[in-house]
Design an enzyme around this catalytic site. Structure first.
Site, PDB file in Angstrom:
ATOM      1  N   LYS A  86       0.807  -1.215   0.000  1.00  0.00           N
ATOM      2  CA  LYS A  86       0.000   0.000   0.000  1.00  0.00           C
ATOM      3  C   LYS A  86       0.843   1.269   0.000  1.00  0.00           C
ATOM      4  CE  LYS A  86      -4.345  -1.859   1.424  1.00  0.00           C
ATOM      5  NZ  LYS A  86      -5.386  -2.014   2.426  1.00  0.00           N
ATOM      6  N   LYS A 133     -11.005  -5.091  -3.439  1.00  0.00           N
ATOM      7  CA  LYS A 133     -11.939  -3.979  -3.609  1.00  0.00           C
ATOM      8  C   LYS A 133     -11.230  -2.774  -4.210  1.00  0.00           C
ATOM      9  CE  LYS A 133     -13.315  -4.203   1.368  1.00  0.00           C
ATOM     10  NZ  LYS A 133     -12.096  -4.124   2.161  1.00  0.00           N
ATOM     11  N   LYS A 177      -4.539 -11.070  -6.147  1.00  0.00           N
ATOM     12  CA  LYS A 177      -5.702 -11.221  -5.268  1.00  0.00           C
ATOM     13  C   LYS A 177      -6.891 -10.384  -5.771  1.00  0.00           C
ATOM     14  CE  LYS A 177      -6.011  -8.963  -1.412  1.00  0.00           C
ATOM     15  NZ  LYS A 177      -5.798  -8.341  -0.101  1.00  0.00           N
TER      16      LYS A 177
END
Ligand code: TYM
Length: 336
Positions: A115, A201, A198
């Site tokens: 991130k 969202k 993966k």
């Protein structure tokens, strides 16, 4: 007090995906029948603000996660469903635990590295300390079982270490070791566009995932466009899945939604073409997800109703959390 305390949560950072459903929510529902367990499911809104977000949509995204929990089968009468930011004990325990969390370990967290990207120097302290808040979420309920998908395993290991550090440093058997519960076959659902990534969202491509808010036509379209490979026949055993991550993912999703074993899936599709798999998968996905989507939409049509459920359902959680923090302060020697 129950012997088992089950705690888990999801971030209201966007619509939930099929990955969140199969990796976590569906398992929460199957754990709920355990009479010996106290179940606590939170909406991790404090985690959701560690990255760019829109303050105008946060409250409604929070309601949408609550709606998904309920529509997916979590019963607010049997489980406590609550909003993390409403229970200040999470943030307070996080501060206490941050004094026993090593920066070096936090730097090694895969999710932080993903991130923060290349520019970790400019990442916020909240993103860096995210796993300490997660440890606090778990330990503030002295949770024993934490049902999550595979990607949360590393954070859970850190929570276990922080719990042990506390117990050792203060010579107290206070926090139990929380067990990760990573259940079922679909512990890591992959992107529909790349079987090595993966399903998330936050993926920029909406085609990469099935959202719990997608209608039947959208689900059908996304499965039709899902990436496959050029091999003419579908495999009939595990060895045949080697080097075919997209097919493996579609098989896994199919097995999980249909509630059958991988062997059954192998037997059903061996030697057939991709179209057969996509057709059957669309059918089972729509059949399984449509009632959930519909129920979510019904719940979302009455935001005040969801707010009332969240308020009523959070008392149990708030009470346990407050007691833990009072006790932790006492063990750490604070005045009062
Ligand atoms: P979040 O919101 O990213 O995901 C919620 C849950 O869904 C699981 N999951 C998946 N499982 C299988 N395949 C996938 N593609 C997939 N994507 C997501 C996640 O493993 C998770 O169980 N940090 C957590 C939220 C959290 C939490 C906690 C969880 C905050 N505090 C305390 C447990 C205990 C998160 O970001 O989940």
């Amino acid at each position: 007090m129950s012997n088992k305390i089950i705690l888990s949560g999801m971030q209201p950072s966007s619509h939930l995906t099929l990955g969140n459903y199969l990796g976590a929510l569906k398992n929460w529902v199957s754990l709920q029948d355990d009479q010996d367990a106290q179940s606590l499911y939170m909406i991790a809104d404090l985690h959701a603000v560690t990255q760019n977000y829109d303050p105008k949509v946060l409250a409604n995204a929070t309601r949408e996660i609550a709606a998904a929990y309920i529509a997916g089968g979590v019963d607010p009468k049997r489980a406590s469903i609550f909003v993390q930011s409403q229970i200040p004990a999470h943030s307070e325990l996080m501060w206490l635990l941050s004094t026993m969390s090593q920066m070096g370990k936090l730097e090694r967290m895969t999710q932080f590295k993903d991130k923060a990207g290349k520019n970790a120097e400019r990442a916020g302290l909240g993103l860096f300390a995210y796993p300490v808040l997660m440890a606090a979420d778990i330990l503030v309920y002295r949770a024993t079982h934490v049902p999550v998908g595979e990607d949360q395993k590393q954070h859970l290991e850190l929570s276990r270490e922080i719990a042990s550090t506390f117990n050792t440093r203060y010579d107290a058997e206070f926090f139990p070791q929380p067990e990760p519960v990573i259940m079922g076959d679909a512990t890591r659902v992959m992107s529909l566009q790349d079987g090595t990534k993966k399903m998330s969202k936050s993926d920029p491509s909406d085609k990469s995932r099935i959202n719990l808010t997608d209608d039947a036509d959208t689900i059908a379209r996304k499965i039709k466009k899902a990436k496959t490979d050029a091999a003419p026949e579908l495999p009939g055993d595990v060895a045949g899945l080697e080097g075919r991550p997209e097919i493996k993912n579609l098989y896994t999703i199919y097995a999980a939604l249909k509630g059958v074993s991988m062997d059954t899936v192998f037997a059903e599709f061996a030697g057939k073409g991709n179209a057969a798999l996509k057709g059957a998968l669309t059918e089972v996905a729509v059949e399984h997800l449509s009632p959930i989507t519909q129920r979510m939409a019904d719940l979302m049509a009455d935001p005040a109703g969801i707010d009332a459920i969240l308020r009523d359902s959070s008392d149990t959680a708030a009470e346990i959390a407050e007691k833990t923090v009072v006790k932790a302060r006492e063990i750490m020697g604070f005045w009062g």
